[in-house]
Write a protein that holds these residues in place. Structure first.
Motif, PDB file in Angstrom:
ATOM      1  N   GLY A 113     -19.173 -33.333 -12.790  1.00  0.00           N
ATOM      2  CA  GLY A 113     -18.669 -34.614 -12.547  1.00  0.00           C
ATOM      3  C   GLY A 113     -18.756 -35.505 -13.674  1.00  0.00           C
TER       4      GLY A 113
ATOM      5  N   GLY B 215     -18.478 -37.054  -8.144  1.00  0.00           N
ATOM      6  CA  GLY B 215     -18.188 -35.551  -8.483  1.00  0.00           C
ATOM      7  C   GLY B 215     -19.530 -34.840  -8.977  1.00  0.00           C
ATOM      8  N   GLY B 216     -19.291 -33.590  -8.936  1.00  0.00           N
ATOM      9  CA  GLY B 216     -20.365 -32.670  -9.472  1.00  0.00           C
ATOM     10  C   GLY B 216     -21.312 -32.521  -8.447  1.00  0.00           C
TER      11      GLY B 216
ATOM     12  N   SER C   8     -16.479 -36.172  -4.700  1.00  0.00           N
ATOM     13  CA  SER C   8     -17.836 -36.036  -4.091  1.00  0.00           C
ATOM     14  C   SER C   8     -18.042 -36.098  -2.696  1.00  0.00           C
TER      15      SER C   8
ATOM     16  N   ASN D  91     -16.009 -31.706  -6.129  1.00  0.00           N
ATOM     17  CA  ASN D  91     -15.457 -32.950  -7.009  1.00  0.00           C
ATOM     18  C   ASN D  91     -14.144 -33.101  -6.443  1.00  0.00           C
TER      19      ASN D  91
END
Length: 420
Positions: free
Chosen positions: A308, A287-288, A335, A333
């Motif tokens: 993330g 994520g992020g 990903s 998020n």
């Protein structure tokens, strides 16, 4: 034929001026000292500062449901684990393959391998990476490329350039690709910090005036170098066209003079928009993933903050936890694993003019983002059923995609045009 005309122009060209490779500079590019930690195994998690109280992120969340692509999609080629592509004047296309091959696809569809490409450290996320013609390519015929270079202690990101020459050959049948070669190929910049890890970054962009080269340098899965002012990992650097630190960089005391911005994980795309704003797409941890508006001297937070978390599940404080660090304009998020980014300016899709297009690999597809000055907004996310490694605008305004060539993607080159 366009190829013949271009080949003649290249062969008749005299020595280039500002972008001509210089062997003495290229053999000894300035690099920072090798840090003692460079060859240590990559850590499992980002350092966690218990003094930071997590403030959850909300603004800028960009995940959208996927939809069917609204394009006519034509496969027009296939490559072996391609990484990047770049159009040349006249419609010819350069394509890099991670194993270390550069290919030239001419405007008539024929493909030739480009000779003279130096050896690369291929494997994992390393190999032959981005490619970009010089701003004055029509005159100088100079091409820049990035690659993982083997060295003492391990591999490192390197930036090279050379002069592309084409020689037309006679063939019994058509199409007949020209002979293509890079001469005076030389490394002009190295990240240093040789060692293990993937995430080379490696994206190239030129300033709108054509005077400077911007390069995204990944942090090699090592986390802390992104915040180290004496390492070029996890940075965006701004260079002259011969690979030196550009004048006017926002270097602070104790910081390497190449650095334009810091705190990046894996910069996979750099694009200048009208008005001179520099946009970056960055692959985050679990994520992020981010789109950032890059400003000189700013610190974008990795690995102190991220929207993330570590792949182990260990949390990382969200960006609002440290408001002194620049937050992303948009973030994803779960990903999407962004791979590339381009700004659309063509006439074939007037409804998309001024939009960013982002290739995605984990949630595979193509993303469109609209821009309004310093504001970016998510628009569409199209499902192509394959990991998209690169996206580019052709001279006629068509959108071309490169599949990744792994995990079910076949390395195909796709041409997108309006549906009839």
């Amino acid at each position: 034929m366009k190829t013949v005309a271009f080949a003649a122009a290249v062969l008749l060209a005299g020595p280039a001026c500002s972008a001509q490779p210089q062997a003495d500079r290229a053999m000894t590019p300035d690099v920072p000292p090798q840090p003692a930690s460079a060859t240590q195994p990559v850590p499992a998690n980002a350092p966690l500062d218990p003094a930071i109280r997590n403030v959850p992120a909300a603004a800028g969340h960009a995940n959208r449901h996927q939809s069917a692509p609204p394009f006519a999609i034509a496969p027009i080629g296939q490559f072996d684990a391609p990484f990047a592509m770049a159009f040349l004047p006249g419609g010819d296309l350069l394509v890099t393959e991670k194993v270390g091959r550069m290919k030239l696809r001419t405007a008539d569809g024929s493909v030739a391998e480009v000779a003279g490409v130096p050896a690369v450290a291929a494997g994992g996320q390393g190999g032959l990476l981005d490619v970009a013609p010089a701003p004055d390519f029509a005159r100088s015929h100079v091409v820049y490329w990035t690659f993982a270079e083997a060295g003492q202690g391990g591999s490192a990101l390197a930036l090279a350039r050379g002069t592309l020459t084409l020689r037309q050959v006679q063939c019994v049948s058509a199409p007949c690709p020209p002979q293509a070669a890079l001469s005076q190929a030389a490394v002009i910049w190295r990240s240093g910090s040789n060692g293990p890890g993937g995430q080379f970054g490696a994206s190239i962009a030129f300033s709108p005036d054509g005077r400077f080269l911007f390069l995204g340098s990944g942090e090699r899965q090592r986390f802390t170098p992104a915040q180290d002012p004496q390492q070029l990992l996890g940075k965006i650097v701004r260079l002259t066209l011969d690979g030196r630190p550009a004048p006017g960089n926002p270097a602070e005391p104790g910081q390497l003079s190449d650095i334009w911005s810091s705190g990046h994980r894996n910069p996979y795309g750099l694009v200048f928009a009208p008005g001179g704003r520099l946009w970056e797409v960055e692959m985050g941890p679990k994520g992020g993933d981010e789109i950032n508006l890059i400003e000189p001297g700013r610190n974008y937070g990795w690995p102190i903050v991220s929207n993330g978390d570590n792949y182990s599940g260990q949390p990382i404080p969200d960006h609002p936890s440290r408001p002194d660090l620049a937050a992303p304009t948009l973030w994803w998020n779960p990903s999407i694993s962004p791979s590339s980014m381009m700004l659309y300016t063509g006439a074939m899709f007037p409804q998309y003019r001024g939009s960013l297009f982002v290739g995605a690999m984990s949630t595979a597809g193509l993303i469109r983002v609209t821009l309004n000055g310093a504001k970016a907004s998510p628009a569409e996310f199209w499902d192509f059923g394959a990991r998209i490694r690169d996206v580019a605008q052709a001279p006629d305004g068509a959108i071309w995609l490169l599949e990744d060539g792994a995990r079910g993607s076949n390395g195909r080159l796709l041409r997108l045009t309006p549906k009839p």
